[in-house]
Design a protein around this motif. Structure first.
Motif, PDB file in Angstrom:
ATOM      1  N   SER A   1       6.544   1.513  -4.110  1.00 53.52           N
ATOM      2  CA  SER A   1       5.369   2.367  -4.366  1.00 53.52           C
ATOM      3  C   SER A   1       5.670   3.449  -5.397  1.00 53.52           C
ATOM      4  O   SER A   1       4.864   3.691  -6.301  1.00 53.52           O
ATOM      5  CB  SER A   1       4.904   3.025  -3.070  1.00 53.52           C
TER       6      SER A   1
ATOM      7  N   ASN B   1       0.120  -3.578   0.790  1.00 55.90           N
ATOM      8  CA  ASN B   1      -0.300  -4.297  -0.413  1.00 55.90           C
ATOM      9  C   ASN B   1      -1.259  -3.505  -1.296  1.00 55.90           C
ATOM     10  O   ASN B   1      -2.142  -4.067  -1.906  1.00 55.90           O
ATOM     11  CB  ASN B   1      -0.949  -5.622  -0.006  1.00 55.90           C
ATOM     12  N   THR B   2      -1.052  -2.208  -1.340  1.00 53.78           N
ATOM     13  CA  THR B   2      -1.899  -1.373  -2.195  1.00 53.78           C
ATOM     14  C   THR B   2      -1.023  -0.583  -3.172  1.00 53.78           C
ATOM     15  O   THR B   2       0.202  -0.549  -3.034  1.00 53.78           O
ATOM     16  CB  THR B   2      -2.720  -0.375  -1.358  1.00 53.78           C
ATOM     17  N   LYS B   3      -1.665   0.067  -4.112  1.00 57.52           N
ATOM     18  CA  LYS B   3      -0.936   0.858  -5.105  1.00 57.52           C
ATOM     19  C   LYS B   3      -0.197   2.029  -4.453  1.00 57.52           C
ATOM     20  O   LYS B   3       0.873   2.422  -4.898  1.00 57.52           O
ATOM     21  CB  LYS B   3      -1.911   1.368  -6.177  1.00 57.52           C
TER      22      LYS B   3
ATOM     23  N   CYS C   1       3.175  -0.080  -1.574  1.00 56.83           N
ATOM     24  CA  CYS C   1       3.483  -1.363  -2.218  1.00 56.83           C
ATOM     25  C   CYS C   1       4.876  -1.857  -1.839  1.00 56.83           C
ATOM     26  O   CYS C   1       5.878  -1.267  -2.227  1.00 56.83           O
ATOM     27  CB  CYS C   1       3.377  -1.170  -3.730  1.00 56.83           C
TER      28      CYS C   1
END
Length: 133
Positions: A34, A17-19, A22
């Motif tokens: 991502s 759940n990060t840049k 993703c």
């Protein structure tokens, strides 16, 4: 020979759940987007807002074209395992919910005088009001 599709649990998908990592879930399929964040026509905010979760409703609401749907296959990494156990948060709520009737009864026993006082005061005020007329 059929290719095996990797299955991911919702818990596994929600960890991405990060840049830089993703994942989104659309119609039970898991996509690693991502590398697509910078190219997404709606901006990376749209994808980051639903990363690590089921984005089916948001995807459908946006009215994506057939070419967008075709492009998604490039990012497909597996499917959501629907046979896995429920989301842990639901289990916590379920466990806490078992104590609610017990706690309600304890509070009711401890503060029984509050509703009795309200009813008593209402009767006295009503009596005084009707007596003045």
């Amino acid at each position: 020979m059929p290719t095996l599709t990797k299955l991911f649990t919702m818990e596994e998908a929600s960890e991405h759940n990060t840049k830089d990592d993703c994942w989104v879930i659309i119609d039970g399929k898991v996509y690693d987007v991502s590398s697509y964040l910078d190219e997404h026509p709606g901006g990376d905010d749209v994808l980051l807002g639903v990363t690590g979760q089921d984005a089916t409703d948001e995807f459908e609401d946006a009215g994506h074209s057939k070419s967008a749907r075709d492009l998604m296959e490039k990012f497909f990494i597996g499917e959501l395992d629907t046979t896995s156990s429920s989301i842990p948060e639901l289990e916590i709520v379920k466990k806490a919910g078992k104590d609610i009737p017990q706690k309600f009864m304890e509070v009711t026993k401890q503060y029984w005088f509050v509703p009795v006082a309200v009813v008593g005061i209402s009767v006295v005020v009503g009596f005084l009001y009707t007596r003045k007329k």
